[in-house]
Every structure is written in C-alpha cells, then in structure tokens.
Write a protein that holds these residues in place. Structure first.
Motif, PDB file in Angstrom:
ATOM      1  N   PRO A 183      -5.003  -1.760  -2.805  1.00 51.67           N
ATOM      2  CA  PRO A 183      -4.950  -1.134  -1.482  1.00 51.67           C
ATOM      3  C   PRO A 183      -5.178  -2.120  -0.349  1.00 51.67           C
ATOM      4  O   PRO A 183      -5.925  -3.100  -0.487  1.00 51.67           O
ATOM      5  N   ASP A 184      -4.529  -1.865   0.767  1.00 47.67           N
ATOM      6  CA  ASP A 184      -4.731  -2.641   1.985  1.00 47.67           C
ATOM      7  C   ASP A 184      -6.132  -2.351   2.520  1.00 47.67           C
ATOM      8  O   ASP A 184      -6.494  -1.187   2.721  1.00 47.67           O
ATOM      9  N   PRO A 185      -6.965  -3.373   2.742  1.00 42.95           N
ATOM     10  CA  PRO A 185      -8.321  -3.130   3.259  1.00 42.95           C
ATOM     11  C   PRO A 185      -8.344  -2.336   4.555  1.00 42.95           C
ATOM     12  O   PRO A 185      -9.330  -1.641   4.836  1.00 42.95           O
ATOM     13  N   ASP A 186      -7.270  -2.437   5.359  1.00 43.16           N
ATOM     14  CA  ASP A 186      -7.233  -1.676   6.605  1.00 43.16           C
ATOM     15  C   ASP A 186      -7.207  -0.171   6.356  1.00 43.16           C
ATOM     16  O   ASP A 186      -7.496   0.621   7.264  1.00 43.16           O
ATOM     17  N   LYS A 187      -6.853   0.220   5.121  1.00 41.58           N
ATOM     18  CA  LYS A 187      -6.789   1.642   4.794  1.00 41.58           C
ATOM     19  C   LYS A 187      -8.012   2.109   4.009  1.00 41.58           C
ATOM     20  O   LYS A 187      -8.051   3.246   3.545  1.00 41.58           O
ATOM     21  N   LEU A 188      -8.988   1.219   3.870  1.00 43.10           N
ATOM     22  CA  LEU A 188     -10.211   1.563   3.156  1.00 43.10           C
ATOM     23  C   LEU A 188     -11.353   1.816   4.132  1.00 43.10           C
ATOM     24  O   LEU A 188     -11.412   1.211   5.208  1.00 43.10           O
TER      25      LEU A 188
END
Length: 347
Positions: free
Chosen positions: A69-74
């Motif tokens: 997953p993209d960290p920006d979406k976590l």
C-alpha cells in the motif's frame, strides 16, 4: 504528530507498532497490508516513524515489490526516529524508538481507540541499551496494564483449518531459574488461561501438559518435579474442572507428535490436543516453530485487549535485503482481527 480519528466502529481497527526500525518490521507490515491473504475488513492504524515507512516503501518498489500500500493511504501516528537507522544494526536509538511506539500504541488501546494490537518484533538488546530493562514486549504490556499475562502461540493449519495452541508456563527466564518459578499456583493459573482460550472454539477441549524432565521423570528416576509438583497439581485441577480431559505430564520429546500429524493432515478428524502447556520457553517454541513457523502467532492472554505478534524476531541478518516473508505477520493481523470479534465462549 498525525491525529487519530476514531472510526465509527473500532471493531475492525488494529493498532500496529513498527517494532525495531533496524529489523524487518516495517517491511513485513507493508507486505502484509498489501497481501491478498489479509482479511479485507481490517482497518490498520500504524504507530511509528512516517519517514521510515516511506523509505521502506520506496526501496521495496525499487526492488520490484509493488503489491504494497501507498503510505499516503495509510493511517499513521508519526513518532519520528531521532537519527538515521542502518538496517541490521540495533542500538539505543532503535531501542528507544520501538519502546516509544509500543508505549503510545498501548495507551491508545487503553483509551478504547481499538480492540487489538499487533506488534512487530523488537530487539531486547536495543531496549536494554536504551535503558528499558524489560525482557520483552509481553512483560512491558503486563506492567503497563497491571495485568498478569500469559504467552500463547496459536496457528491455524492451512491444510484443514485446525487450530494449534501452545501456552508457556514460564517465558523469558534462564534455564536454571525454571524450578524456582514453577509452583502449583502458577501451573493452575496457566491451565486456567489455556482452558479459557481453547473454550472460545470448543466446548470441551483436550489439554496436554508436557513433563519437565526427560521421559517426564520416569516416576522420579530422572527428576522429582513430576511426582512432587506436576502430577498432584494436575489431580487437583481435574477435580475443579470436571468434564475437561487433560493428559500429562507427557514426555516432552513426544508431546507434540499428534499435533504435527494433525497440522499436515487434510482431514479435520484427529486425536491432537486443543491446547498444550509447555513448562518453559524453548520447550514450547521449538515444536511450534518446527510445525508452524510461518503461521504461528504470539498471543498475549490476560490483557484488556487482544495482542498478537509474529513468532519470529527482528531478523537483523536479512534486514534491508527485502526478502523477508510476511506470512507470520499476516497471520498475526488476521488472528488479532478474529480474536477481537464476538467469538463464542463456552461456559
């Protein structure tokens, strides 16, 4: 620091602490969160250093690992690391970071912001270098919650769905101190904890207890602990728990054989125990890791919330090489979610 936004329901939320940043924690967390085998209902909240997560993400992508997953979406609670970390090298800074992350994660659990905690592996050496004299995360969690804890390893067979459970009577103590710690009260408490856990899944579980000495003492010829302590304690416990079948003490070298057979069988019918009580750390962990290394999950019983962790360590020898398997972390997350649900408890 990113602010935590309490979800409409915290039933699906797992709080995840990153573990030692010099180890494989961040890598296996990202791999687990991107896995098709992870329960899709899980809503993770990560406690750790955002820059460390971004750096690991970028390196994994550059190594062709793009199912993450993209960290920006976590959702991330950002507690920055004080200095640059070298993969595979633990010191007081990595120890301080992992300690802070677990401390903050635990506080959020105690505030009711989630029902389950998943912890990536930490380095005890790094904790000690940072001045935190705990033998492990389990011991710290017990102190923070003022609870008496038990260390259980649970795994679900990918072949048949059978659940394999081993609880440790004693944990991180040296071998020459085991006799001093083993008491009637401790054994009874651990049997109660194991029974309570197993009864979430089966009305009348079968429980085995391993002997302490080779051949379970051979009637006192190779040690007297079985005759003087373990057998009388089991007899007392049986009287207080009628209807529960418990066998032991069983020679340690054969105690887990039926579990090994049940693990690889394609049938759900077996004569394996639902739970085994091991009397010391390596006695239980050696068979657990031989039978179910990738799927086994360290589960802390006795806390006011669910806590799970992979059954392996920081793997410093492969840290930064991006070849760590996330199977046990996936199992830790899935089990934390499952155990935090409304699991039936038989009375």
């Amino acid at each position: 620091m990113q602010q935590f936004k309490t979800p409409e329901s915290n039933n699906n939320t797992l709080i995840i602490s990153l573990g030692d940043p010099a180890g494989i924690g961040t890598e296996i967390i990202l791999k687990a969160l991107g896995s098709k085998y992870l329960n899709k209902n899980i809503q993770p909240l990560i406690v750790g250093c955002k820059n460390n997560i971004y750096e690991t993400y970028t390196k994994l992508i550059n190594h062709g690992i793009d199912t993450i997953p993209d960290p920006d979406k976590l959702d991330i609670i950002d507690i920055p690391i004080e200095r640059k970390i070298i993969p595979g090298i633990v010191d007081e800074h990595t120890g301080s970071a992992s300690f802070k992350w677990l401390l903050n994660a635990t506080n959020m659990l105690l505030e009711g912001k989630a029902k389950a905690l998943v912890t990536a592996p930490i380095s005890k050496i790094a904790w000690h270098k940072a001045g935190h004299k705990f033998e492990g995360q389990t011991e710290l969690l017990g102190k923070l919650t003022n609870k008496k804890t038990s260390m259980l390893f649970t795994a679900i067979s990918p072949n048949n769905g059978w659940r394999f459970n081993t609880l440790l009577a004693t944990t991180h103590i040296s071998i020459n101190k085991i006799n001093n710690h083993l008491t009637k009260e401790l054994i009874r408490y651990k049997l109660d904890a194991l029974l309570h856990f197993c009864r979430q899944f089966k009305d009348k579980p079968l429980i085995h207890i391993a002997g302490l000495n080779p051949h379970a003492g051979e009637e006192g010829k190779i040690g007297i602990e079985e005759q003087k302590l373990i057998i009388p304690t089991l007899n007392e416990w049986k009287v207080d728990n009628p209807g529960i079948k418990i066998t032991g003490p069983i020679p340690p070298d054969t105690c887990w054989l039926s579990s090994a057979d049940a693990w690889i069988s394609e049938s759900t019918e077996n004569n394996a125990p639902d739970g085994i009580l091991a009397l010391y750390h390596d006695q239980g962990l050696i068979p657990v890791k031989l039978i179910a290394f990738d799927e086994a999950v360290n589960t802390t019983l006795g806390l006011p919330f669910i806590r799970t962790s992979p059954d392996h360590g920081t793997a410093l020898d492969i840290a930064g090489k991006f070849k760590a398997r996330a199977t046990s972390m996936i199992a830790a997350m899935n089990n934390a979610w499952l155990l935090s649900r409304e699991v039936k408890t038989f009375k």
